[in-house]
Design a protein around this motif. Structure first.
Motif, PDB file in Angstrom:
ATOM      1  N   THR A  62       0.847  -1.195   0.000  1.00 42.41           N
ATOM      2  CA  THR A  62       0.000   0.000   0.000  1.00 42.41           C
ATOM      3  C   THR A  62       0.877   1.238   0.000  1.00 42.41           C
ATOM      4  OG1 THR A  62      -1.831   1.121   1.110  1.00 42.41           O
ATOM      5  CG2 THR A  62      -0.191   0.057   2.516  1.00 42.41           C
ATOM      6  N   THR A  63       0.276   2.391   0.243  1.00 43.26           N
ATOM      7  CA  THR A  63       1.035   3.642   0.324  1.00 43.26           C
ATOM      8  C   THR A  63       0.733   4.307   1.653  1.00 43.26           C
ATOM      9  OG1 THR A  63      -0.730   4.961  -0.693  1.00 43.26           O
ATOM     10  CG2 THR A  63       0.898   3.952  -2.177  1.00 43.26           C
ATOM     11  N   TRP A  64       1.601   5.230   2.037  1.00 41.00           N
ATOM     12  CA  TRP A  64       1.381   5.936   3.285  1.00 41.00           C
ATOM     13  C   TRP A  64       0.079   6.727   3.266  1.00 41.00           C
ATOM     14  CZ3 TRP A  64       3.690   4.855   7.569  1.00 41.00           C
ATOM     15  CH2 TRP A  64       4.994   4.344   7.566  1.00 41.00           C
ATOM     16  N   SER A  65      -0.227   7.369   2.152  1.00 37.68           N
ATOM     17  CA  SER A  65      -1.431   8.189   2.083  1.00 37.68           C
ATOM     18  C   SER A  65      -2.687   7.348   2.304  1.00 37.68           C
ATOM     19  CB  SER A  65      -1.496   8.913   0.735  1.00 37.68           C
ATOM     20  OG  SER A  65      -1.390   7.992  -0.338  1.00 37.68           O
ATOM     21  N   LYS A  66      -2.694   6.105   1.805  1.00 43.35           N
ATOM     22  CA  LYS A  66      -3.833   5.229   2.036  1.00 43.35           C
ATOM     23  C   LYS A  66      -3.838   4.706   3.471  1.00 43.35           C
ATOM     24  CE  LYS A  66      -4.260   3.649  -2.766  1.00 43.35           C
ATOM     25  NZ  LYS A  66      -4.210   2.476  -3.679  1.00 43.35           N
ATOM     26  N   LEU A  67      -2.660   4.383   3.971  1.00 41.35           N
ATOM     27  CA  LEU A  67      -2.548   3.828   5.322  1.00 41.35           C
ATOM     28  C   LEU A  67      -3.017   4.825   6.375  1.00 41.35           C
ATOM     29  CD1 LEU A  67      -1.360   1.170   6.618  1.00 41.35           C
ATOM     30  CD2 LEU A  67       0.689   2.510   7.079  1.00 41.35           C
ATOM     31  N   LEU A  68      -2.742   6.112   6.148  1.00 44.40           N
ATOM     32  CA  LEU A  68      -3.051   7.149   7.142  1.00 44.40           C
ATOM     33  C   LEU A  68      -4.239   8.007   6.740  1.00 44.40           C
ATOM     34  CD1 LEU A  68       0.602   8.336   7.860  1.00 44.40           C
ATOM     35  CD2 LEU A  68      -0.712   6.603   9.088  1.00 44.40           C
ATOM     36  N   ALA A  69      -5.029   7.546   5.814  1.00 40.32           N
ATOM     37  CA  ALA A  69      -6.147   8.351   5.292  1.00 40.32           C
ATOM     38  C   ALA A  69      -7.123   8.770   6.384  1.00 40.32           C
ATOM     39  CB  ALA A  69      -6.871   7.576   4.196  1.00 40.32           C
ATOM     40  N   ASP A  70      -7.337   7.939   7.390  1.00 41.75           N
ATOM     41  CA  ASP A  70      -8.323   8.236   8.436  1.00 41.75           C
ATOM     42  C   ASP A  70      -7.739   8.962   9.650  1.00 41.75           C
ATOM     43  OD1 ASP A  70     -10.284   6.924   6.939  1.00 41.75           O
ATOM     44  OD2 ASP A  70      -9.743   4.969   7.794  1.00 41.75           O
ATOM     45  N   LEU A  71      -6.419   9.095   9.685  1.00 43.39           N
ATOM     46  CA  LEU A  71      -5.761   9.627  10.881  1.00 43.39           C
ATOM     47  C   LEU A  71      -5.989  11.133  11.042  1.00 43.39           C
ATOM     48  CD1 LEU A  71      -3.850   9.140  13.285  1.00 43.39           C
ATOM     49  CD2 LEU A  71      -1.932   9.621  11.725  1.00 43.39           C
ATOM     50  N   GLN A  72      -6.300  11.544  12.281  1.00 45.22           N
ATOM     51  CA  GLN A  72      -6.416  12.960  12.634  1.00 45.22           C
ATOM     52  C   GLN A  72      -5.808  13.160  14.025  1.00 45.22           C
ATOM     53  OE1 GLN A  72     -10.400  14.515  12.337  1.00 45.22           O
ATOM     54  NE2 GLN A  72     -10.810  13.517  10.384  1.00 45.22           N
ATOM     55  N   PHE A  73      -4.930  14.143  14.150  1.00 45.63           N
ATOM     56  CA  PHE A  73      -4.357  14.425  15.465  1.00 45.63           C
ATOM     57  C   PHE A  73      -3.963  15.890  15.571  1.00 45.63           C
ATOM     58  CE2 PHE A  73      -0.439  13.117  13.153  1.00 45.63           C
ATOM     59  CZ  PHE A  73       0.355  14.241  13.392  1.00 45.63           C
ATOM     60  N   VAL A  74      -3.731  16.310  16.821  1.00 48.18           N
ATOM     61  CA  VAL A  74      -3.238  17.652  17.121  1.00 48.18           C
ATOM     62  C   VAL A  74      -1.998  17.501  17.990  1.00 48.18           C
ATOM     63  CG1 VAL A  74      -3.711  19.854  18.255  1.00 48.18           C
ATOM     64  CG2 VAL A  74      -5.542  18.680  17.019  1.00 48.18           C
ATOM     65  N   SER A  75      -0.925  18.164  17.596  1.00 49.25           N
ATOM     66  CA  SER A  75       0.301  18.140  18.410  1.00 49.25           C
ATOM     67  C   SER A  75       0.518  19.504  19.029  1.00 49.25           C
ATOM     68  CB  SER A  75       1.510  17.762  17.541  1.00 49.25           C
ATOM     69  OG  SER A  75       1.798  18.782  16.599  1.00 49.25           O
ATOM     70  N   LEU A  76       0.907  19.511  20.285  1.00 46.16           N
ATOM     71  CA  LEU A  76       1.112  20.754  21.027  1.00 46.16           C
ATOM     72  C   LEU A  76       2.447  20.682  21.750  1.00 46.16           C
ATOM     73  CD1 LEU A  76       0.076  23.461  22.226  1.00 46.16           C
ATOM     74  CD2 LEU A  76      -0.994  22.103  24.037  1.00 46.16           C
ATOM     75  N   ILE A  77       3.267  21.711  21.551  1.00 49.18           N
ATOM     76  CA  ILE A  77       4.550  21.823  22.243  1.00 49.18           C
ATOM     77  C   ILE A  77       4.482  23.033  23.160  1.00 49.18           C
ATOM     78  CG2 ILE A  77       7.036  22.146  22.003  1.00 49.18           C
ATOM     79  CD1 ILE A  77       6.863  20.839  19.267  1.00 49.18           C
ATOM     80  N   GLN A  78       4.807  22.824  24.437  1.00 48.93           N
ATOM     81  CA  GLN A  78       4.752  23.889  25.441  1.00 48.93           C
ATOM     82  C   GLN A  78       6.083  24.001  26.156  1.00 48.93           C
ATOM     83  OE1 GLN A  78       1.326  21.858  27.319  1.00 48.93           O
ATOM     84  NE2 GLN A  78       0.263  23.847  27.234  1.00 48.93           N
TER      85      GLN A  78
END
Length: 219
Positions: free
Chosen positions: A84-100
């Motif tokens: 497969t490809t990365w774009s298909k593998l991660l198609a459903d992924l959603q996240f927020v990253s925060l650096i403090q």
């Protein structure tokens, strides 16, 4: 032996040039060493599970602020995308990253959705997810919240890593310092050589000779 004022000034100038040149050479060595450390550095490297919603935290150690960018990447076994490809593998992924910072002030916030992964860009085998601008060196805290997971990653070992995006131009200060330092040492050596050669020359024109007294004793 008394040293003339001109020679003294020449020696002082040569010494100052040598000192400055050595400083530049030391700087070039340290900067070059830092660059190669930045190439291998991982400001954060923690295990994660992007297959389902969750939250992951870890220390973020910043050591480079001159790269043209930083990236948050996902490292998984190389055979994960064999069919497969990365774009298909991660198609459903959603996240927020925060650096403090240590006081809780927000330094960087980035959001990722599967649709934002336009191409399979890898950094040392890890897929590049989001990028952000570098900030001041120091120790920070990172929190990554997965809002929607990528089921295709279930059971796959995963690591969240941050990498510096270096293009090589970050080495330019070291190159300039190296060339300038070597040039300075050459100039200082020339000044010392010319001064030493001049000092060895003894003036003969108009030299005064002490007359010899040939008068017999008792005359």
């Amino acid at each position: 032996m008394k040293i003339s004022v001109g020679r003294t000034i020449a020696y002082v100038i040569a010494g100052l040039i040598c000192a400055a040149s050595l400083f530049l050479l030391i700087f070039a060595h340290n900067h070059r060493r830092n660059f190669y450390q930045w190439e291998q550095a991982r400001p954060i490297d923690i295990p994660v599970d992007f297959s389902k919603p969750g939250q992951f935290t870890g220390g973020f150690v910043q050591t480079c602020r001159i790269s043209h960018g930083e990236a948050i990447c996902l490292a998984v076994p190389s055979n994960t995308v064999a069919n497969t490809t990365w774009s298909k593998l991660l198609a459903d992924l959603q996240f927020v990253s925060l650096i403090q910072d240590q006081s809780g002030h927000e330094i960087s916030r980035e959001e990722f959705t599967g649709g934002s992964l336009e191409r399979d860009h890898l950094i040392d085998g890890a897929i590049l997810l989001v990028t952000f601008q570098p900030f001041e060196n120091g120790t920070y805290h990172m929190t990554l919240t997965v809002k929607q997971g990528a089921p295709a990653l279930r059971g796959v070992p995963q690591h969240l890593v941050a990498r510096y995006m270096l293009c090589g131009i970050e080495l330019m200060p070291a190159i300039i310092a190296l060339v300038t330092g070597i040039g300075g040492l050459i100039i200082a050596a020339v000044i010392l050589a010319i001064t030493a050669c001049t000092a060895k020359r003894k003036p003969t024109t108009g030299a005064q000779r002490t007359p010899v007294d040939n008068t017999p004793p008792g005359s």
